[in-house]
Write a protein that holds these residues in place. Structure first.
Motif, PDB file in Angstrom:
ATOM      1  N   ALA A  33      40.728  33.460  46.491  1.00 27.98           N
ATOM      2  CA  ALA A  33      41.425  34.748  46.477  1.00 27.98           C
ATOM      3  C   ALA A  33      41.113  35.562  45.210  1.00 27.98           C
ATOM      4  CB  ALA A  33      42.927  34.513  46.606  1.00 27.98           C
ATOM      5  N   VAL A  34      41.275  34.960  44.053  1.00 27.76           N
ATOM      6  CA  VAL A  34      41.064  35.720  42.806  1.00 27.76           C
ATOM      7  C   VAL A  34      39.605  36.154  42.683  1.00 27.76           C
ATOM      8  CG1 VAL A  34      41.075  35.593  40.283  1.00 27.76           C
ATOM      9  CG2 VAL A  34      42.939  34.558  41.573  1.00 27.76           C
ATOM     10  N   ASP A  93      31.464  26.872  45.760  1.00 24.66           N
ATOM     11  CA  ASP A  93      32.754  26.551  46.398  1.00 24.66           C
ATOM     12  C   ASP A  93      32.579  25.313  47.268  1.00 24.66           C
ATOM     13  OD1 ASP A  93      35.504  28.427  46.699  1.00 24.66           O
ATOM     14  OD2 ASP A  93      35.312  26.800  48.153  1.00 24.66           O
ATOM     15  N   VAL A 130      30.836  20.796  42.780  1.00 22.86           N
ATOM     16  CA  VAL A 130      31.192  19.476  42.265  1.00 22.86           C
ATOM     17  C   VAL A 130      32.665  19.302  42.597  1.00 22.86           C
ATOM     18  CG1 VAL A 130      31.481  18.067  40.204  1.00 22.86           C
ATOM     19  CG2 VAL A 130      29.562  19.674  40.358  1.00 22.86           C
ATOM     20  N   GLY A 177      38.626  28.264  40.331  1.00 17.22           N
ATOM     21  CA  GLY A 177      38.882  27.206  41.311  1.00 17.22           C
ATOM     22  C   GLY A 177      40.341  26.776  41.270  1.00 17.22           C
ATOM     23  N   THR A 179      43.854  24.520  40.984  1.00 14.91           N
ATOM     24  CA  THR A 179      44.491  23.789  39.881  1.00 14.91           C
ATOM     25  C   THR A 179      44.329  22.288  40.112  1.00 14.91           C
ATOM     26  OG1 THR A 179      46.084  25.564  39.582  1.00 14.91           O
ATOM     27  CG2 THR A 179      46.658  23.417  38.650  1.00 14.91           C
ATOM     28  N   TYR A 212      31.576  21.116  35.214  1.00 12.58           N
ATOM     29  CA  TYR A 212      31.010  22.472  35.149  1.00 12.58           C
ATOM     30  C   TYR A 212      30.996  22.972  33.695  1.00 12.58           C
ATOM     31  CZ  TYR A 212      31.755  23.249  40.245  1.00 12.58           C
ATOM     32  OH  TYR A 212      31.735  23.207  41.625  1.00 12.58           O
ATOM     33  N   THR A 255      49.409  36.352  34.628  1.00 18.98           N
ATOM     34  CA  THR A 255      49.499  37.444  35.589  1.00 18.98           C
ATOM     35  C   THR A 255      50.932  37.897  35.875  1.00 18.98           C
ATOM     36  OG1 THR A 255      49.299  35.747  37.266  1.00 18.98           O
ATOM     37  CG2 THR A 255      47.350  37.052  36.815  1.00 18.98           C
ATOM     38  N   ASP A 288      46.370  28.799  46.815  1.00 17.07           N
ATOM     39  CA  ASP A 288      46.820  28.354  45.493  1.00 17.07           C
ATOM     40  C   ASP A 288      48.222  27.753  45.612  1.00 17.07           C
ATOM     41  OD1 ASP A 288      46.811  28.077  42.705  1.00 17.07           O
ATOM     42  OD2 ASP A 288      47.725  30.052  42.397  1.00 17.07           O
TER      43      ASP A 288
HETATM   44  N1  LIG Z   1      46.251  34.619  41.205  1.00 18.61           N
HETATM   45  C1  LIG Z   1      46.909  34.476  40.110  1.00 18.61           C
HETATM   46  O1  LIG Z   1      47.748  35.304  39.749  1.00 18.61           O
HETATM   47  C2  LIG Z   1      46.618  33.327  39.222  1.00 18.61           C
HETATM   48  C3  LIG Z   1      47.239  33.301  37.988  1.00 18.61           C
HETATM   49  C4  LIG Z   1      46.972  32.253  37.146  1.00 18.61           C
HETATM   50  C5  LIG Z   1      46.120  31.267  37.530  1.00 18.61           C
HETATM   51  N2  LIG Z   1      45.563  31.270  38.756  1.00 18.61           N
HETATM   52  C6  LIG Z   1      44.712  30.164  39.097  1.00 18.61           C
HETATM   53  O2  LIG Z   1      43.462  30.630  39.493  1.00 18.61           O
HETATM   54  C7  LIG Z   1      42.892  29.683  40.388  1.00 18.61           C
HETATM   55  C8  LIG Z   1      42.371  30.420  41.603  1.00 18.61           C
HETATM   56  O3  LIG Z   1      43.461  30.999  42.307  1.00 18.61           O
HETATM   57  P1  LIG Z   1      43.238  31.546  43.779  1.00 18.61           P
HETATM   58  O4  LIG Z   1      44.500  32.211  44.176  1.00 18.61           O
HETATM   59  O5  LIG Z   1      41.968  32.277  43.859  1.00 18.61           O
HETATM   60  O6  LIG Z   1      43.124  30.179  44.594  1.00 18.61           O
HETATM   61  P2  LIG Z   1      42.291  29.920  45.939  1.00 18.61           P
HETATM   62  O7  LIG Z   1      42.819  28.630  46.466  1.00 18.61           O
HETATM   63  O8  LIG Z   1      42.302  31.104  46.822  1.00 18.61           O
HETATM   64  O9  LIG Z   1      40.801  29.752  45.424  1.00 18.61           O
HETATM   65  C9  LIG Z   1      40.355  28.628  44.761  1.00 18.61           C
HETATM   66  C10 LIG Z   1      38.991  28.305  45.302  1.00 18.61           C
HETATM   67  O10 LIG Z   1      38.446  27.266  44.516  1.00 18.61           O
HETATM   68  C11 LIG Z   1      37.740  26.401  45.382  1.00 18.61           C
HETATM   69  N3  LIG Z   1      37.560  25.144  44.673  1.00 18.61           N
HETATM   70  C12 LIG Z   1      38.463  24.178  44.420  1.00 18.61           C
HETATM   71  N4  LIG Z   1      37.904  23.188  43.708  1.00 18.61           N
HETATM   72  C13 LIG Z   1      36.622  23.548  43.489  1.00 18.61           C
HETATM   73  C14 LIG Z   1      35.550  22.948  42.808  1.00 18.61           C
HETATM   74  N5  LIG Z   1      35.701  21.772  42.206  1.00 18.61           N
HETATM   75  N6  LIG Z   1      34.366  23.595  42.780  1.00 18.61           N
HETATM   76  C15 LIG Z   1      34.214  24.788  43.392  1.00 18.61           C
HETATM   77  N7  LIG Z   1      35.193  25.397  44.059  1.00 18.61           N
HETATM   78  C16 LIG Z   1      36.395  24.787  44.096  1.00 18.61           C
HETATM   79  C17 LIG Z   1      38.592  26.354  46.632  1.00 18.61           C
HETATM   80  O11 LIG Z   1      37.859  25.937  47.737  1.00 18.61           O
HETATM   81  C18 LIG Z   1      39.020  27.815  46.740  1.00 18.61           C
HETATM   82  O12 LIG Z   1      38.111  28.579  47.506  1.00 18.61           O
HETATM   83  C19 LIG Z   1      43.988  28.677  40.708  1.00 18.61           C
HETATM   84  O13 LIG Z   1      43.812  27.521  39.935  1.00 18.61           O
HETATM   85  C20 LIG Z   1      45.233  29.378  40.269  1.00 18.61           C
HETATM   86  O14 LIG Z   1      46.271  28.484  39.886  1.00 18.61           O
HETATM   87  C21 LIG Z   1      45.778  32.296  39.616  1.00 18.61           C
END
Ligand SMILES: NC(=O)c1ccc[n+]([C@@H]2O[C@H](COP(=O)([O-])OP(=O)(O)OC[C@H]3O[C@@H](n4cnc5c(N)ncnc54)[C@H](O)[C@@H]3O)[C@@H](O)[C@H]2O)c1
Length: 448
Positions: A33-34, A93, A130, A177, A179, A212, A255, A288
């Motif tokens: 998503a992000v 991904d 990975v 990626g 958490t 990574y 955020t 997430d």
């Molecule tokens: N959106 C926010 O406001 C926010 C704020 C703070 C932190 N975060 C953190 O940012 C990260 C991303 O959030 P998101 O909403 O995009 O989550 P998301 O689940 O939509 O996207 C994460 C992506 O990472 C991929 N992934 C997981 N492990 C992986 C790996 N080892 N290698 C490659 N890809 C991998 C997943 O398949 C997924 O597509 C999360 O850890 C979240 O906690 C988000």
């Protein structure tokens, strides 16, 4: 000499920052998503379809000199940042979806916007990741690298970086990626040698995000971490960061709720208002949220979110106001909401003579809309740090704490969580590297 511009800290002199010529390659780990919101947003801005709202690098100005000078250029005109048109994205991904498919799945941006960007977004296809489900329990990866051990996997990422480097001029990597589970630093994280031995022996303390990060830092590539994972918050990787002039920053995008906390808490403290309790609740329904529904991943997030109040309130300095503060955080996975998170804060405060009062905060935010510009800014500023002789070998770039829930610092320093101190620190760092006077807001000279 202006007194508002701190006399003793004048840093006049020509800037030694190298220009941002050529293409900046951005390697994104996790095209969820992000990441897809950032990539689609950058393309929308490049095409003139939208404004980069929320991005300090694109919209922010910086005051130079005295207030009477009326000099406030855009930050991107003041420091040599990569132009958005020069950014090239790639990533990894655990799913094969291209960025268009993944963005459509994430449902952050509307269909109309995505369709306009589709031809470009479809061209960005993830490389195999990975991944090991031990570190993210709720995900089942299908598009993953195979290797005989963690060293082998790191080498495969290094090969990906080297191949990409041939197509661009500079590279930055960012973790967007999921958490990972909570990992306490152990012997394997204490030195580069121990870490490299751990890669060979498949040490359980080394998570995919660290593989990574190791690959990036070994190749001199700056690394940002948008999640609360341990990742580069470990001596071995910090050593590598300094050794190879590959800047890193803290972790976990600041955020929604924590952003609000680090605005409100400093204000309460500045007025010496006491706080008895701070209860923070969240509902969210994106992937997430699903990952954070697992207790081990939640623990990582909880630790990251808990730190801010403790540091801002300094209960050891203000025991009458904050000693017994009860701080509780809940995150609930609630699918109907998707990426549209809702956060509630109940804050029990007390004022003059101890009389109690309450604050209720209800933030209906869009998680990835808030996070995407932070990811972009971190990438651009880390690239700037890499081109700045004074910054590139420091390891942690504390001036980027502004963007992160868990700032990292030099050993022995407590992290600064107050958003406004962080903002001043960031802007003074920019003034400093560009040979401009720092601004302290003293301002006595206006009354001479
Ligand atoms: N959106 C926010 O406001 C926010 C704020 C703070 C932190 N975060 C953190 O940012 C990260 C991303 O959030 P998101 O909403 O995009 O989550 P998301 O689940 O939509 O996207 C994460 C992506 O990472 C991929 N992934 C997981 N492990 C992986 C790996 N080892 N290698 C490659 N890809 C991998 C997943 O398949 C997924 O597509 C999360 O850890 C979240 O906690 C988000």
């Amino acid at each position: 000499m202006s007194t508002e511009q701190q006399g003793g800290q004048k840093t006049a002199g020509a800037s030694k920052v190298a220009p941002a010529t050529g293409k900046l390659g951005v390697m994104v780990i996790g095209l969820g998503a992000v990441a897809t919101t950032m990539i689609a947003g950058v393309e929308a801005v490049r095409r003139g379809l939208a404004k980069p709202i929320g991005s300090l690098t694109q919209m922010g100005t910086i005051r130079l000199g005295k207030r009477t000078d009326n000099t406030s250029p855009l930050i991107k005109d003041f420091v040599p940042l990569a132009d958005l048109n020069d950014i090239v994205f790639t990533g990894w991904d655990i799913f094969e979806d291209n960025v268009y498919e993944s963005a459509a799945h994430a449902k952050v941006l509307d269909e109309k916007t995505l369709l306009q960007l589709k031809p470009y977004l479809e061209t960005i296809k993830p490389m195999p990741a990975v991944f090991d489900q031990y570190y993210v329990k709720r995900l089942h990866g299908t598009h993953v690298k195979q290797g005989k051990n963690k060293r082998d996997l790191a080498d495969q990422v290094i090969a990906d970086i080297r191949a990409f480097k041939k197509t661009v001029d500079r590279v930055v990597m960012i973790w967007c990626g999921s958490t990972e589970i909570f990992i306490v630093p152990s012997a394997v994280h204490q030195s580069i040698k121990a870490f490299e031995d751990g890669l060979e022996s498949n040490d359980i303390g080394i998570s995919p995000s660290q593989i990574y990060a190791y690959a990036a830092l070994s190749e001199g590539v700056p690394f940002a971490n948008g999640a609360p994972n341990l990742t580069v918050d470990a001596l071995a990787l910090l050593e590598l960061s300094k050794l190879n002039s590959a800047p890193v920053c803290g972790k976990d995008f600041k955020t929604g709720q924590t952003f609000m906390k680090t605005i409100l808490a400093p204000a309460l403290k500045a007025r010496m208002i006491g706080v008895r309790g701070w209860f923070s609740d969240n509902i969210l329904g994106n992937r997430d949220g699903e990952v954070l529904d697992d207790p081990e991943s939640f623990k990582t997030k909880e630790e990251s979110k808990l730190g801010s109040l403790e540091y801002i309130f300094q209960p050891e300095l203000y025991p009458d106001l904050y000693k017994d503060l009860y701080h509780k955080i809940r995150i609930n996975y609630y699918p109907p909401r998707g990426d549209d998170k809702e956060a509630w804060d109940n804050i029990d405060i007390f004022g003059w003579l101890g009389y109690p009062m309450q604050i209720k905060l209800n933030f209906l935010c869009r998680d990835s809309i808030l996070a995407a510009p932070l990811a972009l800014d971190l990438v651009l500023f880390l690239d700037l740090a890499k081109r700045t002789p004074e910054l590139r070998s420091l390891g942690v770039q504390e001036w980027l704490s502004f963007y992160l829930k868990s700032p990292q610092t030099a050993p022995g320093l407590y992290p600064e969580h107050d958003l406004f101190i962080q903002s001043m620190k960031l802007k003074n760092t920019l003034r400093h590297i560009m040979g401009q006077d720092l601004i302290t807001h003293l301002g006595l000279e206006y009354y001479d």
